[in-house]
Design a protein around this motif. Structure first.
Motif, PDB file in Angstrom:
ATOM      1  N   ARG A   1       0.952  -1.131   0.019  1.00 17.69           N
ATOM      2  CA  ARG A   1       0.011   0.145  -0.049  1.00 17.69           C
ATOM      3  C   ARG A   1       0.740   1.220   0.094  1.00 17.69           C
ATOM      4  O   ARG A   1       0.744   2.158  -0.753  1.00 17.69           O
ATOM      5  CB  ARG A   1      -0.792   0.007   1.133  1.00 17.69           C
ATOM      6  CG  ARG A   1      -2.103  -0.736   1.212  1.00 17.69           C
ATOM      7  CD  ARG A   1      -3.370  -0.294   1.889  1.00 17.69           C
ATOM      8  NE  ARG A   1      -4.631  -1.046   1.512  1.00 17.69           N
ATOM      9  CZ  ARG A   1      -4.983  -2.080   2.291  1.00 17.69           C
ATOM     10  NH1 ARG A   1      -4.537  -2.185   3.474  1.00 17.69           N
ATOM     11  NH2 ARG A   1      -6.024  -2.692   1.999  1.00 17.69           N
ATOM     12  N   GLN A   2       1.823   1.202   0.974  1.00 14.67           N
ATOM     13  CA  GLN A   2       2.603   2.404   0.938  1.00 14.67           C
ATOM     14  C   GLN A   2       3.686   2.725  -0.373  1.00 14.67           C
ATOM     15  O   GLN A   2       3.559   3.776  -0.563  1.00 14.67           O
ATOM     16  CB  GLN A   2       3.469   2.295   2.393  1.00 14.67           C
ATOM     17  CG  GLN A   2       4.721   3.130   2.451  1.00 14.67           C
ATOM     18  CD  GLN A   2       4.655   3.410   3.885  1.00 14.67           C
ATOM     19  OE1 GLN A   2       3.927   4.122   4.881  1.00 14.67           O
ATOM     20  NE2 GLN A   2       5.713   2.936   4.513  1.00 14.67           N
ATOM     21  N   THR A   3       3.983   1.460  -0.902  1.00  9.48           N
ATOM     22  CA  THR A   3       4.688   1.722  -2.034  1.00  9.48           C
ATOM     23  C   THR A   3       3.606   2.214  -3.227  1.00  9.48           C
ATOM     24  O   THR A   3       4.223   3.100  -4.139  1.00  9.48           O
ATOM     25  CB  THR A   3       5.591   0.313  -2.427  1.00  9.48           C
ATOM     26  OG1 THR A   3       5.900  -0.056  -1.543  1.00  9.48           O
ATOM     27  CG2 THR A   3       6.075   0.648  -3.923  1.00  9.48           C
ATOM     28  N   MET A   4       2.435   1.842  -3.320  1.00  9.89           N
ATOM     29  CA  MET A   4       1.479   2.262  -4.242  1.00  9.89           C
ATOM     30  C   MET A   4       1.295   3.676  -4.184  1.00  9.89           C
ATOM     31  O   MET A   4       1.118   4.506  -5.002  1.00  9.89           O
ATOM     32  CB  MET A   4       0.177   1.450  -4.122  1.00  9.89           C
ATOM     33  CG  MET A   4       0.368   0.046  -5.094  1.00  9.89           C
ATOM     34  SD  MET A   4      -1.451  -0.803  -4.407  1.00  9.89           S
ATOM     35  CE  MET A   4      -2.330  -0.503  -5.914  1.00  9.89           C
ATOM     36  N   GLU A   5       1.070   4.108  -2.977  1.00  8.33           N
ATOM     37  CA  GLU A   5       0.921   5.317  -2.526  1.00  8.33           C
ATOM     38  C   GLU A   5       2.236   6.434  -3.078  1.00  8.33           C
ATOM     39  O   GLU A   5       1.919   7.552  -3.448  1.00  8.33           O
ATOM     40  CB  GLU A   5       0.433   5.728  -1.210  1.00  8.33           C
ATOM     41  CG  GLU A   5      -0.978   5.524  -0.717  1.00  8.33           C
ATOM     42  CD  GLU A   5      -1.270   5.289   0.633  1.00  8.33           C
ATOM     43  OE1 GLU A   5      -2.021   4.540   1.063  1.00  8.33           O
ATOM     44  OE2 GLU A   5      -0.495   5.913   1.347  1.00  8.33           O
ATOM     45  N   ARG A   6       3.103   5.979  -2.485  1.00  9.35           N
ATOM     46  CA  ARG A   6       4.372   7.188  -2.467  1.00  9.35           C
ATOM     47  C   ARG A   6       5.181   6.752  -3.601  1.00  9.35           C
ATOM     48  O   ARG A   6       5.945   7.820  -4.028  1.00  9.35           O
ATOM     49  CB  ARG A   6       5.065   6.802  -1.255  1.00  9.35           C
ATOM     50  CG  ARG A   6       4.257   7.196  -0.080  1.00  9.35           C
ATOM     51  CD  ARG A   6       5.039   6.870   1.374  1.00  9.35           C
ATOM     52  NE  ARG A   6       4.219   7.247   2.574  1.00  9.35           N
ATOM     53  CZ  ARG A   6       4.934   7.073   3.640  1.00  9.35           C
ATOM     54  NH1 ARG A   6       5.909   7.098   3.772  1.00  9.35           N
ATOM     55  NH2 ARG A   6       3.959   7.133   4.700  1.00  9.35           N
ATOM     56  N   ARG A   7       5.613   5.600  -4.177  1.00 10.50           N
ATOM     57  CA  ARG A   7       6.511   5.269  -5.090  1.00 10.50           C
ATOM     58  C   ARG A   7       6.009   4.333  -6.295  1.00 10.50           C
ATOM     59  O   ARG A   7       6.370   3.249  -6.311  1.00 10.50           O
ATOM     60  CB  ARG A   7       7.709   4.794  -4.484  1.00 10.50           C
ATOM     61  CG  ARG A   7       8.287   5.983  -3.561  1.00 10.50           C
ATOM     62  CD  ARG A   7       8.988   6.989  -4.163  1.00 10.50           C
ATOM     63  NE  ARG A   7       9.868   6.761  -5.375  1.00 10.50           N
ATOM     64  CZ  ARG A   7      11.313   6.512  -5.095  1.00 10.50           C
ATOM     65  NH1 ARG A   7      11.746   6.593  -3.894  1.00 10.50           N
ATOM     66  NH2 ARG A   7      12.007   6.093  -6.359  1.00 10.50           N
ATOM     67  N   PRO A   8       4.885   4.560  -6.722  1.00 10.23           N
ATOM     68  CA  PRO A   8       4.198   3.588  -7.607  1.00 10.23           C
ATOM     69  C   PRO A   8       5.139   3.179  -8.840  1.00 10.23           C
ATOM     70  O   PRO A   8       4.789   1.841  -9.445  1.00 10.23           O
ATOM     71  CB  PRO A   8       2.895   4.274  -8.168  1.00 10.23           C
ATOM     72  CG  PRO A   8       3.105   5.790  -7.861  1.00 10.23           C
ATOM     73  CD  PRO A   8       3.925   6.057  -6.781  1.00 10.23           C
TER      74      PRO A   8
END
Ligand code: ADE
Length: 254
Positions: free
Chosen positions: A213-220
């Motif tokens: 989730r964090q990766t999708m939000e911040r560094r897709p």
């Protein structure tokens, strides 16, 4: 592993190498770091290391001869190191490059200053050029420290826990899951319940989902390169994160 760092400001490197994990790695003999003052290899009474650019223009350029002499000295002391120039014109430093460097026995880091380094240093004396990001520092010293830090923590036995490094941000391809410690409630926010009950499978599942989730939000843009295991794919689909897989599986996604 051995690092030699060539700089005109060796004092800049002192305190970051004297603290924490890097210091312990030095004390334990896991890593040896020698700094060399380029000025000590300059000629003449004034030991000049820089000069005005041919063709005119602002600023000063680092002369080639003192750097060549310092490199010859290092090569005599410890032959065979990979010579890396820190410069904003270099290839972008990332975790994969840190891992490649951690597999080497000896790196020689040349810190540029002022408006740059004479082109013949880059052309004839340096094996690789590395940048730590798209911004301009006043010199390569902080970049060299970033490289030393990122590489040293990957060396066998440097981190306390043997598998701390593979679970990091980036080593799996995306960002790390959020971490919590005591107190259980801070600013009215409680630690997620799942982390408190000792169910290791549930914790691993929560962490995978939170990291994705964090990766999708911040560094897709990182997601396209990640290869998930079939068990992870099942978990992500269950949590409605199939989109992350879609990117990873897209043709030519890497
Ligand atoms: N020297 C100045 N800026 C730099 C950067 N971004 N990376 C490496 N060396 C540098």
């Amino acid at each position: 592993m051995r690092f030699d760092i060539l700089t005109i400001f060796p004092d800049l490197l002192v305190s970051p190498l004297r603290e924490g994990i890097i210091r312990r790695a030095i004390d334990d003999g896991k890593v040896e770091i020698a700094t060399h003052n380029i000025r000590d290899f300059a000629q003449g009474r004034h030991a000049v290391t820089d000069d005005r650019p041919f063709g005119g223009g602002e600023g000063m350029v680092m002369k080639p001869e003192p750097i060549a002499a310092a490199l010859a000295h290092v090569e005599h002391e410890a032959p065979g190191g990979l010579v890396v120039l820190l410069t904003p014109q270099g290839r972008a430093f990332d975790q994969a490059m840190a891992e490649r460097f951690a597999g080497l026995a000896h790196l020689v880091l040349v810190c540029g200053r002022y408006e740059g380094v004479d082109e013949r240093v880059r052309a004839h004396l340096v094996h690789e050029e590395v940048s730590i990001g798209d911004y301009i520092l006043t010199g390569g010293e902080l970049a060299a420290l970033v490289l030393v830090d990122a590489v040293t923590r990957l060396l066998p036995g440097v981190l306390g826990h043997p598998d701390s490094a593979p679970r990091d941000t980036f080593s799996w391809g995306g960002l790390k899951y959020p971490q919590y410690t005591r107190p259980r409630v801070f600013n009215n926010e409680a630690v997620p319940e799942v982390l408190l009950n000792g169910d290791h499978a549930a914790i691993a599942e929560w962490r995978l989902v939170a990291a994705v989730r964090q990766t999708m939000e911040r560094r897709p843009e990182l997601l396209g390169r990640i290869r998930f295991l079939p068990t992870e794919e099942r978990i992500l689909k269950k949590h409605g994160l199939g989109a992350a897989l879609g990117r990873a599986a897209a043709p030519g996604g890497d």
